[in-house]
Each structure stands twice: as C-alpha cells, then as structure tokens.
Design an enzyme around this catalytic site. Structure first.
Site, PDB file in Angstrom:
ATOM      1  N   HIS A 126       4.828  -8.679   9.516  1.00  0.00           N
ATOM      2  CA  HIS A 126       4.836  -8.698  10.978  1.00  0.00           C
ATOM      3  C   HIS A 126       3.464  -9.161  11.458  1.00  0.00           C
ATOM      4  CE1 HIS A 126       8.715  -6.741  11.956  1.00  0.00           C
ATOM      5  NE2 HIS A 126       8.578  -6.234  10.747  1.00  0.00           N
ATOM      6  N   THR A 178      -0.978  -7.594  -5.124  1.00  0.00           N
ATOM      7  CA  THR A 178      -1.444  -8.376  -3.979  1.00  0.00           C
ATOM      8  C   THR A 178      -1.880  -9.779  -4.383  1.00  0.00           C
ATOM      9  OG1 THR A 178      -3.717  -7.579  -4.241  1.00  0.00           O
ATOM     10  CG2 THR A 178      -2.251  -6.290  -2.815  1.00  0.00           C
ATOM     11  N   LYS A 179      -2.039 -10.028  -5.698  1.00  0.00           N
ATOM     12  CA  LYS A 179      -2.511 -11.324  -6.182  1.00  0.00           C
ATOM     13  C   LYS A 179      -1.609 -11.811  -7.308  1.00  0.00           C
ATOM     14  CE  LYS A 179      -7.379 -10.443  -5.082  1.00  0.00           C
ATOM     15  NZ  LYS A 179      -8.754 -10.335  -5.635  1.00  0.00           N
TER      16      LYS A 179
END
Length: 203
Positions: A126, A178-179
């Site tokens: 979002h 996240t990577k």
C-alpha cells in the site's frame, strides 16, 4: 488467449466507465473478492493441471482478468488464500501450498516447491508517501516475487515484494525475506540473511 486479454485490456482503458462497471460486476467492492457467481465459474477460466487439487476451504480470489495457473500434481491446501487481483499467480508442477498460506500476485512459484504453514508471499504494497491523504486513498504498488524450483519455505515465513529466491533454497521458519536469495542457499532471521551454502553430499 493472452493476446486477446491484452487487446481487451487496452480497449477497456479507453472506456473508464465501462471498465468501472465491469469491475463492479466481477468484484465485490466491500469484500475485495470476486462475486459468488464469478467464483462458481472459476474452474472454467483457471488453469489447473492434471492431478492438481485446490481444497474446498481455500479462498481463491482469482478474477478472470488475471492469470491463475496451477501446474500438474500441485496442491493448494486448506484455508489458504490465493489473490491475483493485481497480478498473475503461476505455480509449477509438484508444488504444495501449505495450510493457511497467503499468496498475493504477481507471484511466480516454480516446480517441486514446498511452502509450509502460515506463509505470506506478497508482491503488493500500500502506498503511504503522501501525509495529506489517508493510506487507503493512495492506491497500491506491486513488485513481482519469483521463487525458483526445488525450494522449501519454513512455517510462518514472509516473502516481501520484489524478492527473487533461487533454485534449491531453504528459508528457515519465521524468516522475513527482504532481499534476493541466490541458488543453493539457506537463509533465516529477521531480516533474513544467508546462513550457509547448500552443497552436494560428499560421495
């Protein structure tokens, strides 16, 4: 079929009122999921490979204007949620989506992949950069998630937008990825970091 969908999408882009009407007919705006009569027709427009199975309790939020592809002998287990409303979801052969998993496209999952329980794989965020607007007024953005072949993802892990996980990888339970993860790598932690390289057993 895909070319026809692209042509139809371009035509609708030039007729916003018609597009809005069709979206209303397809999607329940309050529930943010396809209407009941669209869900009844889902087997006609979804691709489900030979020997595949989607458990009756799985929530299939898969409107027909995006692609859902489930490969041969793959399974979507009970109480999972598959959502392709903002991007295609493709799942390869002999892959298992475990109990209570959530997948929000665009996501591409390879073959011989095992997702344990309670995993979230999401390509959606979002937007929230404009402090003068409510977050629900700022729309969403997507970055595709790709999971290679022969991957095991442990329970309650989270795979975030834009991540690519290579082939023959393991994600430890509870990790937040996240990577990107290179091939043949075990990762774990919050945020997930490489723990070791997975190599062939010595003969």
């Amino acid at each position: 079929m895909e070319k026809q969908q692209e042509t139809a999408a371009k035509r609708l882009a030039n007729h916003p009122r018609l597009k809005k009407l069709l979206d209303w007919l397809i999607m329940n705006q309050r529930d943010a999921r396809p209407r009941w009569y669209v869900r009844l027709l889902a087997p006609l427009y979804q691709h489900r490979g030979h020997g595949s199975k989607v458990y009756w309790s799985a929530r299939m939020d898969t409107p027909p204007y995006r692609r859902f592809f489930l490969g041969r002998h793959s399974v979507v287990e009970s109480y999972s949620c598959i959502n392709n409303a903002v991007g295609d979801v493709t799942i390869g052969d002999y892959t298992r989506i475990g109990i209570h998993c959530t997948i929000i496209g665009p996501v591409c999952i390879g073959s011989h992949v095992n997702l344990a329980q309670g995993i979230v794989v999401t390509a959606l965020n979002h937007n929230f950069s404009d402090a003068t607007l409510r977050i629900d007024q700022q729309g969403v953005s997507t970055r595709p998630v790709i999971i290679g072949d022969d991957v095991w993802i442990g329970a309650n892990s989270v795979i975030l937008p834009g991540v690519t996980i290579g082939s023959h990888c393991v994600v430890a339970a509870g990790a937040v990825v996240t990577k990107d993860v290179p091939d043949n790598t075990l990762v774990g932690g919050v945020p997930a970091k490489p723990i070791r390289t997975l190599t062939a057993n010595p003969s």
